[in-house]
Design an enzyme around this catalytic site. Sequence first.
Site, short mmCIF file in Angstrom:
data_model
loop_
_atom_site.label_atom_id
_atom_site.label_comp_id
_atom_site.label_asym_id
_atom_site.label_seq_id
_atom_site.Cartn_x
_atom_site.Cartn_y
_atom_site.Cartn_z
CE1 TYR A 155 -4.02 2.62 0.52
CE2 TYR A 155 -2.25 3.17 2.66
CZ TYR A 155 -3.47 3.11 1.68
OH TYR A 155 -3.85 4.59 1.61
CE LYS A 159 -3.59 5.55 -1.49
NZ LYS A 159 -4.79 5.99 -2.33
#
Length: 246
Positions: A155, A159
């Site tokens: 994740y 990002k």
Amino acid sequence: MSKLTEKVALVTGGSRGIGAAIAKRLAADGASVAITYAKDASAASAVVKAIERDGGKAIAIQADATNAGAVEAAVEKAFATFGRLDVLVNNAGTAIPKPFEEATLEEMDRVIAINVRGVFVATQAALKHMKSGGRVIMIGSAVGERVAAPGLVPYAGTKGAVKMFTQALAREIGSRGITVNNVQPGPIDTELNPAAGEWAVPQKAATALDRYGNVDEIAAMVAFVAGPESSYITGANLTVDGGMNA
Ligand code: NDP
């Protein structure tokens, strides 16, 4: 006149959580709003009804962020329905929190497909219709810059990619009068990151304000970036994280 009167916004993943709050806030500021969703048609329809009840205009479009054709069609439908496109909010995103050594390649591929590839597709499609004054707004994450809790390797990687995508694109389309910014939430209480969950404890402890944020605190920043007062802000990473990255 409200700040976004006559503007049209598309919010990906607008049926729940942060995206639903953004959609409602942009509508309250005067924009006509299209939202996309992947699975939950009734949640999407509830957001549309809430906006209409308050006198706004909205439509919901089923478009899984992993399906490039569906995302492109959603952008075209938003443009065709409202006749213009001024604001794209790339909010659809997901995380599959777990220790790195237990993460599978399939999970990594899925997180990349939604959080990065989906942003590429939606942004390219939207830029075909955007004129000077347009706004591309990413919902990145505070963990795209600093990571205070374990379990977020894929994740955080996506990002971080969204952050640099923002900065690179801002350079490329600034000459068209379109800004590109990355709103980076810290821990926000949603189904994706419940304030009561096991993963919440280290996240809450890492904030300076010692609490989770709420979805309206992110929507307020997005509304500012979508509006006329942010005209000289581009390529910026705007962190709204209760001081988690301080
Ligand atoms: P939620 O899981 O609560 O909501 C996700 C929304 O995105 C829903 O509307 C969902 O619709 C939609 N969605 C999920 N998968 C897809 C897909 N494949 N294609 C299209 N739409 C999809 O998430 P949050 O509101 O918490 O997160 C929103 C964004 O904010 C994400 O980008 C996330 O990474 C980011 N963020 C969140 C933080 C947090 O603490 N909550 C912190 C930092 C960043 P449906 O139900 O139909 O699938």
